[in-house]
Design a protein around this motif. Sequence first.
Motif, PDB file in Angstrom:
ATOM      1  N   GLY A  47     -13.390 -36.805  17.758  1.00 40.55           N
ATOM      2  CA  GLY A  47     -13.438 -35.371  17.562  1.00 40.55           C
ATOM      3  C   GLY A  47     -12.771 -34.672  18.723  1.00 40.55           C
ATOM      4  N   VAL A  48     -11.947 -33.682  18.440  1.00 40.55           N
ATOM      5  CA  VAL A  48     -11.181 -32.988  19.464  1.00 40.55           C
ATOM      6  C   VAL A  48     -11.783 -31.625  19.780  1.00 40.55           C
ATOM      7  N   ALA A  49     -12.065 -30.850  18.752  1.00 36.53           N
ATOM      8  CA  ALA A  49     -12.575 -29.494  18.950  1.00 36.53           C
ATOM      9  C   ALA A  49     -13.297 -29.034  17.702  1.00 36.53           C
ATOM     10  N   THR A  50     -14.278 -28.162  17.901  1.00 33.39           N
ATOM     11  CA  THR A  50     -15.011 -27.598  16.777  1.00 33.39           C
ATOM     12  C   THR A  50     -15.161 -26.090  16.954  1.00 33.39           C
ATOM     13  N   ILE A  51     -15.401 -25.419  15.835  1.00 33.95           N
ATOM     14  CA  ILE A  51     -15.658 -23.990  15.856  1.00 33.95           C
ATOM     15  C   ILE A  51     -16.560 -23.646  14.676  1.00 33.95           C
ATOM     16  N   ASP A  52     -17.454 -22.683  14.867  1.00 33.04           N
ATOM     17  CA  ASP A  52     -18.237 -22.216  13.738  1.00 33.04           C
ATOM     18  C   ASP A  52     -17.794 -20.806  13.368  1.00 33.04           C
ATOM     19  N   PHE A  53     -18.401 -20.258  12.311  1.00 31.98           N
ATOM     20  CA  PHE A  53     -17.963 -18.957  11.829  1.00 31.98           C
ATOM     21  C   PHE A  53     -18.284 -17.826  12.806  1.00 31.98           C
ATOM     22  N   ASP A  54     -19.161 -18.106  13.771  1.00 34.49           N
ATOM     23  CA  ASP A  54     -19.436 -17.115  14.806  1.00 34.49           C
ATOM     24  C   ASP A  54     -18.477 -17.231  15.982  1.00 34.49           C
ATOM     25  N   GLY A  55     -17.572 -18.197  15.903  1.00 32.77           N
ATOM     26  CA  GLY A  55     -16.567 -18.347  16.945  1.00 32.77           C
ATOM     27  C   GLY A  55     -16.968 -19.228  18.113  1.00 32.77           C
ATOM     28  N   ARG A  56     -18.112 -19.868  18.010  1.00 33.86           N
ATOM     29  CA  ARG A  56     -18.526 -20.773  19.090  1.00 33.86           C
ATOM     30  C   ARG A  56     -17.687 -22.040  19.017  1.00 33.86           C
ATOM     31  N   THR A  57     -17.186 -22.448  20.161  1.00 27.43           N
ATOM     32  CA  THR A  57     -16.288 -23.599  20.220  1.00 27.43           C
ATOM     33  C   THR A  57     -16.829 -24.697  21.120  1.00 27.43           C
ATOM     34  N   ASN A  58     -16.373 -25.909  20.855  1.00 25.52           N
ATOM     35  CA  ASN A  58     -16.657 -27.052  21.711  1.00 25.52           C
ATOM     36  C   ASN A  58     -15.442 -27.952  21.719  1.00 25.52           C
ATOM     37  N   TYR A  59     -15.242 -28.624  22.852  1.00 26.79           N
ATOM     38  CA  TYR A  59     -14.080 -29.491  23.011  1.00 26.79           C
ATOM     39  C   TYR A  59     -14.483 -30.824  23.628  1.00 26.79           C
ATOM     40  N   VAL A  60     -13.761 -31.852  23.287  1.00 27.72           N
ATOM     41  CA  VAL A  60     -13.916 -33.113  23.993  1.00 27.72           C
ATOM     42  C   VAL A  60     -13.331 -32.926  25.391  1.00 27.72           C
ATOM     43  N   ASP A  61     -13.896 -33.598  26.363  1.00 22.96           N
ATOM     44  CA  ASP A  61     -13.508 -33.359  27.761  1.00 22.96           C
ATOM     45  C   ASP A  61     -12.011 -33.538  27.995  1.00 22.96           C
ATOM     46  N   SER A  62     -11.406 -34.474  27.301  1.00 26.85           N
ATOM     47  CA  SER A  62     -10.010 -34.801  27.575  1.00 26.85           C
ATOM     48  C   SER A  62      -9.024 -33.700  27.195  1.00 26.85           C
ATOM     49  N   VAL A  63      -9.454 -32.715  26.409  1.00 26.40           N
ATOM     50  CA  VAL A  63      -8.540 -31.642  26.002  1.00 26.40           C
ATOM     51  C   VAL A  63      -8.951 -30.276  26.542  1.00 26.40           C
ATOM     52  N   LYS A  64     -10.069 -30.206  27.235  1.00 23.81           N
ATOM     53  CA  LYS A  64     -10.531 -28.918  27.761  1.00 23.81           C
ATOM     54  C   LYS A  64      -9.479 -28.320  28.692  1.00 23.81           C
ATOM     55  N   GLY A  65      -9.218 -27.040  28.500  1.00 26.43           N
ATOM     56  CA  GLY A  65      -8.220 -26.361  29.314  1.00 26.43           C
ATOM     57  C   GLY A  65      -6.806 -26.500  28.787  1.00 26.43           C
ATOM     58  N   ARG A  66      -6.605 -27.379  27.807  1.00 27.72           N
ATOM     59  CA  ARG A  66      -5.265 -27.573  27.252  1.00 27.72           C
ATOM     60  C   ARG A  66      -5.180 -27.176  25.784  1.00 27.72           C
ATOM     61  N   ASP A  72      -9.023 -17.605  11.926  1.00 31.78           N
ATOM     62  CA  ASP A  72      -8.564 -16.228  11.751  1.00 31.78           C
ATOM     63  C   ASP A  72      -9.661 -15.357  11.136  1.00 31.78           C
ATOM     64  N   ASP A  73      -9.413 -14.059  11.098  1.00 36.06           N
ATOM     65  CA  ASP A  73     -10.433 -13.107  10.649  1.00 36.06           C
ATOM     66  C   ASP A  73     -10.804 -13.297   9.188  1.00 36.06           C
ATOM     67  N   THR A  74      -9.908 -13.859   8.400  1.00 36.62           N
ATOM     68  CA  THR A  74     -10.207 -14.088   6.988  1.00 36.62           C
ATOM     69  C   THR A  74     -11.073 -15.330   6.789  1.00 36.62           C
ATOM     70  N   LYS A  75     -11.236 -16.115   7.860  1.00 43.12           N
ATOM     71  CA  LYS A  75     -11.980 -17.383   7.811  1.00 43.12           C
ATOM     72  C   LYS A  75     -11.324 -18.368   6.847  1.00 43.12           C
ATOM     73  N   SER A  76     -10.031 -18.216   6.655  1.00 41.11           N
ATOM     74  CA  SER A  76      -9.311 -19.077   5.735  1.00 41.11           C
ATOM     75  C   SER A  76      -8.276 -19.954   6.405  1.00 41.11           C
ATOM     76  N   ASN A  77      -8.054 -19.730   7.683  1.00 39.10           N
ATOM     77  CA  ASN A  77      -7.053 -20.497   8.406  1.00 39.10           C
ATOM     78  C   ASN A  77      -7.584 -20.909   9.766  1.00 39.10           C
ATOM     79  N   LEU A  78      -7.515 -22.197  10.020  1.00 38.45           N
ATOM     80  CA  LEU A  78      -7.974 -22.791  11.263  1.00 38.45           C
ATOM     81  C   LEU A  78      -6.750 -23.244  12.048  1.00 38.45           C
ATOM     82  N   TYR A  79      -6.814 -23.082  13.359  1.00 39.48           N
ATOM     83  CA  TYR A  79      -5.681 -23.433  14.198  1.00 39.48           C
ATOM     84  C   TYR A  79      -6.125 -24.308  15.365  1.00 39.48           C
ATOM     85  N   LEU A  80      -5.168 -25.088  15.863  1.00 41.52           N
ATOM     86  CA  LEU A  80      -5.367 -25.818  17.112  1.00 41.52           C
ATOM     87  C   LEU A  80      -4.097 -25.660  17.936  1.00 41.52           C
ATOM     88  N   GLN A  81      -4.186 -24.850  18.970  1.00 37.96           N
ATOM     89  CA  GLN A  81      -3.065 -24.682  19.899  1.00 37.96           C
ATOM     90  C   GLN A  81      -3.164 -25.767  20.957  1.00 37.96           C
TER      91      GLN A  81
END
Length: 123
Positions: A47-66, A72-81
Amino acid sequence: AVTLVESGGGSVTSGGSLRLSCALFGSTDSNLALGWIRQTPGKEREGVATIDFDGRTNYVDSVKGRFTISLDDTKSNLYLQMNSLKPEDTAMYYCAAGWLDPKWILRGRASYWGRGTQVTVAS
């Protein structure tokens, strides 16, 4: 049911950036956890990253900061930059979702999966 369709993978050199997108279709609600899971042949899913509908996020240590996960506001599109990419980030990346605690997605588990998009980082 939820259908997930990823796009945006590709090949970059070390230090480069990519943005993955995932379109969500079907029955979604505020209890749906979303995230990205990656897998390299011969290795366990990670697992790399997670998000819920309230916008709370979590990341695996190896990708934090990167890496940055967003919805998005429509809750229809998820992104990973993904910035400052490293060769060890090379993997198939899957958009994932489920009506479960987001911590399970960070452990590589989900109810719904996209088909995946390949990310390759050359040194």
